[in-house]
Design a protein around this motif. Structure first.
Motif, PDB file in Angstrom:
ATOM      1  N   CYS A   1       0.836  -1.128  -0.182  1.00  0.00           N
ATOM      2  CA  CYS A   1       0.087  -0.013   0.007  1.00  0.00           C
ATOM      3  C   CYS A   1       1.087   1.263  -0.153  1.00  0.00           C
ATOM      4  O   CYS A   1       1.802   1.007   0.439  1.00  0.00           O
ATOM      5  CB  CYS A   1      -0.921   0.145   1.242  1.00  0.00           C
ATOM      6  SG  CYS A   1      -1.870   1.473   1.503  1.00  0.00           S
TER       7      CYS A   1
ATOM      8  N   TYR B   1       0.119   4.171   1.463  1.00  0.00           N
ATOM      9  CA  TYR B   1      -0.188   5.142   2.635  1.00  0.00           C
ATOM     10  C   TYR B   1       0.713   4.744   3.856  1.00  0.00           C
ATOM     11  O   TYR B   1       1.721   4.905   4.023  1.00  0.00           O
ATOM     12  CB  TYR B   1      -1.520   5.316   2.810  1.00  0.00           C
ATOM     13  CG  TYR B   1      -2.349   5.850   1.372  1.00  0.00           C
ATOM     14  CD1 TYR B   1      -1.981   6.891   0.946  1.00  0.00           C
ATOM     15  CD2 TYR B   1      -3.292   4.970   0.922  1.00  0.00           C
ATOM     16  CE1 TYR B   1      -2.712   7.339  -0.235  1.00  0.00           C
ATOM     17  CE2 TYR B   1      -3.912   5.409  -0.274  1.00  0.00           C
ATOM     18  CZ  TYR B   1      -3.641   6.623  -0.902  1.00  0.00           C
ATOM     19  OH  TYR B   1      -4.308   7.127  -1.980  1.00  0.00           O
ATOM     20  N   CYS B   2      -0.139   4.551   4.672  1.00  0.00           N
ATOM     21  CA  CYS B   2       0.667   4.604   6.036  1.00  0.00           C
ATOM     22  C   CYS B   2       1.642   3.413   6.486  1.00  0.00           C
ATOM     23  O   CYS B   2       1.725   2.471   5.621  1.00  0.00           O
ATOM     24  CB  CYS B   2      -0.464   4.560   7.111  1.00  0.00           C
ATOM     25  SG  CYS B   2      -1.109   2.811   7.508  1.00  0.00           S
TER      26      CYS B   2
ATOM     27  N   GLY C   1       1.752  -0.754   6.378  1.00  0.00           N
ATOM     28  CA  GLY C   1       2.466  -1.624   5.254  1.00  0.00           C
ATOM     29  C   GLY C   1       1.757  -2.821   4.786  1.00  0.00           C
ATOM     30  O   GLY C   1       2.351  -3.819   4.530  1.00  0.00           O
ATOM     31  N   CYS C   2       0.462  -2.326   4.335  1.00  0.00           N
ATOM     32  CA  CYS C   2      -0.334  -3.773   4.170  1.00  0.00           C
ATOM     33  C   CYS C   2       0.068  -4.190   2.792  1.00  0.00           C
ATOM     34  O   CYS C   2       0.309  -3.305   1.836  1.00  0.00           O
ATOM     35  CB  CYS C   2      -1.838  -3.166   3.960  1.00  0.00           C
ATOM     36  SG  CYS C   2      -2.428  -2.754   5.751  1.00  0.00           S
TER      37      CYS C   2
ATOM     38  N   LEU D   1      -7.525  -4.282   4.209  1.00  0.00           N
ATOM     39  CA  LEU D   1      -7.295  -2.919   3.731  1.00  0.00           C
ATOM     40  C   LEU D   1      -8.346  -1.988   4.266  1.00  0.00           C
ATOM     41  O   LEU D   1      -9.458  -2.278   4.531  1.00  0.00           O
ATOM     42  CB  LEU D   1      -7.326  -2.851   2.091  1.00  0.00           C
ATOM     43  CG  LEU D   1      -6.456  -4.178   1.552  1.00  0.00           C
ATOM     44  CD1 LEU D   1      -6.640  -3.612  -0.139  1.00  0.00           C
ATOM     45  CD2 LEU D   1      -4.926  -3.341   1.726  1.00  0.00           C
ATOM     46  N   CYS D   2      -7.722  -0.991   4.580  1.00  0.00           N
ATOM     47  CA  CYS D   2      -8.753   0.222   5.117  1.00  0.00           C
ATOM     48  C   CYS D   2      -9.253   0.859   3.924  1.00  0.00           C
ATOM     49  O   CYS D   2      -9.097   0.495   2.627  1.00  0.00           O
ATOM     50  CB  CYS D   2      -8.105   1.014   6.025  1.00  0.00           C
ATOM     51  SG  CYS D   2      -6.922   2.340   5.311  1.00  0.00           S
TER      52      CYS D   2
ATOM     53  N   GLY E   1      -6.707   2.225   1.234  1.00  0.00           N
ATOM     54  CA  GLY E   1      -5.793   1.181   0.497  1.00  0.00           C
ATOM     55  C   GLY E   1      -7.055   0.798  -0.453  1.00  0.00           C
ATOM     56  O   GLY E   1      -6.382   0.323  -1.736  1.00  0.00           O
TER      57      GLY E   1
ATOM     58  N   PRO F   1      -5.927   2.145  10.385  1.00  0.00           N
ATOM     59  CA  PRO F   1      -7.144   1.337  10.467  1.00  0.00           C
ATOM     60  C   PRO F   1      -6.714  -0.232  10.745  1.00  0.00           C
ATOM     61  O   PRO F   1      -7.510  -0.954  11.362  1.00  0.00           O
ATOM     62  CB  PRO F   1      -7.883   1.607   9.417  1.00  0.00           C
ATOM     63  CG  PRO F   1      -7.330   2.842   9.064  1.00  0.00           C
ATOM     64  CD  PRO F   1      -5.900   2.781   9.331  1.00  0.00           C
ATOM     65  N   VAL F   2      -6.063  -0.775   9.909  1.00  0.00           N
ATOM     66  CA  VAL F   2      -5.730  -2.222   9.873  1.00  0.00           C
ATOM     67  C   VAL F   2      -4.999  -2.773  11.195  1.00  0.00           C
ATOM     68  O   VAL F   2      -5.595  -3.815  11.580  1.00  0.00           O
ATOM     69  CB  VAL F   2      -5.003  -2.689   8.423  1.00  0.00           C
ATOM     70  CG1 VAL F   2      -4.615  -4.191   8.770  1.00  0.00           C
ATOM     71  CG2 VAL F   2      -5.916  -2.471   7.464  1.00  0.00           C
TER      72      VAL F   2
HETATM   73  S1  SF4 Z   1      -3.936   0.583   6.993  1.00  0.00           S
HETATM   74 FE1  SF4 Z   1      -4.951   1.364   5.314  1.00  0.00          FE
HETATM   75  S2  SF4 Z   1      -3.613   3.078   4.605  1.00  0.00           S
HETATM   76 FE2  SF4 Z   1      -2.309   2.087   6.065  1.00  0.00          FE
HETATM   77  S3  SF4 Z   1      -1.269   0.412   5.033  1.00  0.00           S
HETATM   78 FE3  SF4 Z   1      -2.968  -0.405   5.573  1.00  0.00          FE
HETATM   79  S4  SF4 Z   1      -4.508  -0.214   3.830  1.00  0.00           S
HETATM   80 FE4  SF4 Z   1      -2.774   1.234   3.463  1.00  0.00          FE
END
Ligand code: SF4
Length: 867
Positions: free
Chosen positions: A8, A10-11, A14-15, A42-43, A46, A172-173
């Motif tokens: 991913c 974003y955050c 690290g999904c 995934l949030c 993602g 979020p995950v």
């Molecule tokens: S929690 Fe959301 S933003 Fe963060 S890596 Fe996972 S999918 Fe991406």
């Protein structure tokens, strides 16, 4: 077609992602069930990454002074200007400001060029704003910047303490993993945060402490542990060095009552927290920006680590302090030494480390001292000491504190280069040279997440236009500056192998970061690399990477933050929204993600709002000594009295106000240099406007001449919220496209409604009023995409002839379920769990990011029923 496994954008969770390319710039995103960070989840951000891979707003060709040029000319100009600047003013007159968005390979090459060849430490990163206090705290306590936890620890913990972390929105995950552990084994959860956020919805306890009183809280906890036999004397004796008078210092002002007073929390709640901590040896204390982004951030980190060291709750399953990072590759940047204060491969500016790196790189001009940290770097630039700057993949004109100063600095810098995938950012407006970089979905390399897992990020799509990988751009500049032999990389794998070799070079077990076994990876093995965590379970043997093998307790004391001041009676806190990321250059492209919050709001306690004559929905000017910006008021009982909150995402590109970056002061932590974004003295005033309204349009007008506006993506177009003074009719001329018009003027309420049709379909609509109601936006937005055009009467009324149910603000963006729909279902069907709401409405059953919000609605309904 086979899915491509990647990570991913974003955050720091690290999904892992499995992406299917379904068209020229079309990607279908799913969670990777085999990735250890997310196990398929995934949030919302993602999940909707596929909506952000288009080419809108992309920088596709090199530019010099705003004109397209060739790569060759652009590279030669950058190399020549850098070389001239070094010759005239020395290596420290050049700076790189880079990003946790870079891949590890990009970061490695940038760091090597600056520290080994230009010969300055002046490379800093936006991770300075995110987690540098954690880095400084780890080095003070452990001797090395090692995060001693993994997500598996969350599965094994009996107590999870979330400090300064709105985990439900920002990670979020991880939050869902905590909730799953709680459901499976009854894990206790305590949230320590001045705000009551959605993270508190399922917590056993929320301590709404005074902003910046975390050291007092942790010292109070440590004193309690000492008094009640929770400290582990054997572990301390064998594995921890304790400074003189460490324990004696806790005798003063750290008792329960004094701590409760310092933190402004009820003593009974504080005692409940201490007792929970005492009862559960398997405790993870997870912290993020609420701890790090403070002018006492490093002390706050060490206050947390002290508690874990003193109780021996480290190096064991389910027991650790856990710094979780904001950015996707902040950790990779730490590994290559992307901070001005570190070197490479977890080495620091100690003479033997400098010598190691110099020898390994065969560096002709090795930096021997740390460079300027981010805030100082831009201050020095404004003073004229930095003569050339290269900004990579970040937007400091928005994200650094005291953004007005940063813009002055950029304007004062004689030569600014920006490499970015976005064509127009608040920072790139100051650049003489713009270099088009690859975006997520085109990049190839590795990232490291918060739990030290290295994952591959793989290219899904071909490079658009003339965009190039960051590592390639840096390499070409380095070669053009004369260092051809040291920058010979043909592919990311070449760089990764060198990085791995350096991590093992003269290491001999002194540094935990050692991925030397990856130095022999073939290109094929690198391409197929599975997610891998380095460092195992750090400190499981009780040995720490210090000269004597012991960790360090660090004496820290609570100091005032200078929050509210007489002229500035409020304290401003800042942070993120659930569905937006940083300055919205990517998430802002997604109509789905824009549904959650369409405007930047200032959250304020209702009594503070009342005292200022502010009502819900009013426009409010937030003022600090650094600047002012405009937000819409959102009254919230979750705010402490005297504290307000604004989101960090909006920039000049999306708004005439709403820029939080203008507001925080540029005060920094003395150890880490991390700015204190969480406690700025502030005041507020209601913004008087004569009219307000909104525009819905397929394409944006060239200019929006209103006192205040914000714009967001919606399906098939844009929504622009407006407010202003003077004759609103004049606006229509500027904002609306040509076409067949229907309009109505409401003289009594000073209202104006105009719909414009083109080729029989709605192309734009403008609704303004001085004192009346405005129609619901959602139905009108849907008309931009409607196959059949609504009647003129319906368009001017702003609603269909047969009224639709009002869904309220969207809570679940995956299934478009609104708050009023959920409340109605809870009330009429007696739904008393998130699962029951999911079964009835699907809300919360995909990415799960809205589950805390649904839980809150259930709780509010329950409370209302029992009142
Ligand atoms: S929690 Fe959301 S933003 Fe963060 S890596 Fe996972 S999918 Fe991406």
């Amino acid at each position: 077609m086979q899915a491509i496994r990647t990570t991913c954008a974003y955050c720091g969770v690290g999904c892992g992602i499995k992406a299917q390319v379904t068209g020229e710039r079309e990607v279908v995103i799913a969670g990777d069930p085999e990735h250890p960070a997310n196990r398929g989840k995934l949030c919302s951000k993602g999940t909707h990454l596929g909506e952000t891979v288009g080419l809108e707003g992309r920088l596709l060709h090199p530019e010099i002074d705003g004109r397209r040029t060739s790569w060759d000319k652009a590279i030669r100009l950058v190399a020549r200007r850098f070389a001239d600047t070094i010759a005239r003013h020395g290596p420290d007159s050049i700076a790189f400001y880079v990003s946790g968005q870079l891949l590890t390979e990009d970061y490695y090459v940038a760091n090597k060029l600056m520290k080994g060849f230009i010969g300055s430490g002046n490379i800093d990163t936006n991770s300075r704003l995110c987690m540098s206090s954690a880095v400084a705290g780890h080095i003070r306590a452990f001797g090395e910047d090692v995060v001693p936890a993994s997500y598996d620890d969350l599965d094994h913990a009996d107590l999870i303490v979330l400090v300064g972390s709105n985990t439900a929105w920002c990670h979020p995950v991880v939050y869902q993993r905590i909730m799953a552990a709680r459901a499976a084994r009854g894990t206790k959860v305590v949230v320590i945060d001045p705000r009551r956020t959605e993270t508190c919805e399922e917590a056993d306890l929320h301590l709404a402490l005074r902003a910046g009183s975390d050291v007092a809280l942790m010292n109070g906890l440590l004193a309690y542990c000492s008094d009640n036999g929770i400290v582990d004397p054997d572990f301390l004796e064998a594995h921890v060095a304790t400074p003189d008078r460490f324990w004696e210092a806790l005798d003063e002002g750290c008792d329960l009552w004094s701590t409760a007073a310092a933190c402004d929390v009820p003593p009974s709640d504080l005692l409940a927290f201490f007792e929970l901590f005492a009862r559960h040896e398997r405790t993870v204390t997870l912290f993020s920006q609420g701890i790090n982004q403070s002018i006492r951030g490093t002390d706050q980190v060490n206050a947390i680590v002290n508690v874990h060291l003193a109780t021996g709750r480290i190096g064991k399953p389910g027991a650790a302090p856990f710094s979780i990072t904001g950015q996707p590759n902040a950790m990779g940047g730490r590994e290559v030494g992307g901070l001005a204060t570190t070197l490479a491969a977890h080495m620091v500016f100690a003479p033997e480390h400098v010598a190691n790196v110099k020898r390994f790189w065969a560096a002709p001009r090795m930096a021997e001292k740390p460079g300027l940290k981010a805030v100082d770097l831009f201050r020095q630039m404004r003073e004229g000491r930095i003569k050339a700057l290269w900004v990579m993949a970040t937007n400091p004109a928005v994200s650094l504190p005291d953004a007005a100063l940063v813009r002055e600095a950029l304007a004062a810098c004689p030569f600014v280069v920006v490499s970015d995938c976005i064509a127009d950012t608040d920072t790139s407006r100051h650049a003489q040279v713009k270099l088009p970089a690859l975006g997520w979905g085109e990049k190839d390399g590795t990232v490291t997440n918060s739990e030290r897992v290295i994952s591959r990020q793989r290219a899904l799509l071909p490079a658009p236009g003339e965009a190039r990988a960051d590592w390639w751009i840096i390499k070409e500049v380095a070669r053009a500056m004369g260092w051809r032999d040291a920058f010979t990389y043909d592919r990311p794998a070449d760089i990764y192998r060198e990085h791995a070799r350096l991590s093992a070079y003269r290491n001999d077990g002194q540094r935990l970061f050692d991925i030397g076994h990856h130095a022999a990876l073939t290109n094929a093995q690198y391409d197929a690399l599975e997610p891998v965590r380095w460092g195992g379970t750090p400190f499981a043997d009780g040995r720490f990477p210090t000269p004597d093998g012991k960790a360090r307790l660090v004496s820290v004391e609570q100091r005032a933050l200078d929050g509210a001041l007489p002229k500035w009676p409020l304290t401003l806190n800042t942070g993120r929204y659930r569905d937006q990321w940083h300055t919205m250059t990517r998430t802002g492209l997604s109509p789905k993600l824009s549904q959650h919050r369409r405007e930047p709001m200032v959250e304020i306690h209702p009594l503070d709002a009342e005292a200022e004559g502010i009502a819900e929905g009013d426009l409010v000017r937030v003022l600090t000594p650094q600047g002012d910006s405009v937000f819409r008021a959102q009254c919230s009982e979750g705010q402490r009295r005297g504290e307000i909150f604004t989101p960090i995402h909006w920039t000049d590109r999306q708004s005439s106000g709403g820029r939080t970056g203008l507001l925080p002061r540029a005060s920094v932590d003395p150890h880490s240099g991390q700015p204190g974004f969480k406690a700025t003295p502030a005041r507020i005033e209601r913004l008087a406007v004569e009219w307000r309204g909104f525009l819905i349009a397929r394409s944006l007008p060239a200019a929006v001449p209103a006192t205040h506006f914000t714009k967001v993506r919606v399906g098939q177009g844009w929504l622009v919220e407006l407010a202003g003074e003077g004759d609103p009719a004049a606006l229509a001329k500027t904002l609306l496209p040509r076409g067949e018009r229907v309009e109505i003027v409401d003289g009594a309420r000073g209202g104006l409604r105009i719909a414009v049709l083109g080729e029989g379909r709605l192309s734009a609509a403008l609704y303004l009023t001085r004192n009346g109601r405005l129609p619901d936006r959602d139905w009108l937005i849907a008309q931009l995409a409607a196959a059949e055009t609504a009647s003129s009467t319906e368009l001017l009324a702003g609603r269909p002839a047969a009224p639709l149910p009002d869904r309220g603000a969207i809570v679940c963006v995956c299934f478009d379920v609104g708050m009023k729909t959920i409340l109605a279902a809870i009330g009429s069907q007696g739904l008393m769990s998130v699962e029951a709401v999911g079964a009835a409405l699907s809300a919360g059953t995909n990415c799960g990011s809205c589950r805390p919000a649904i839980q809150r609605l259930i709780g509010e309904t329950r409370e209302a029923a029992s009142a």
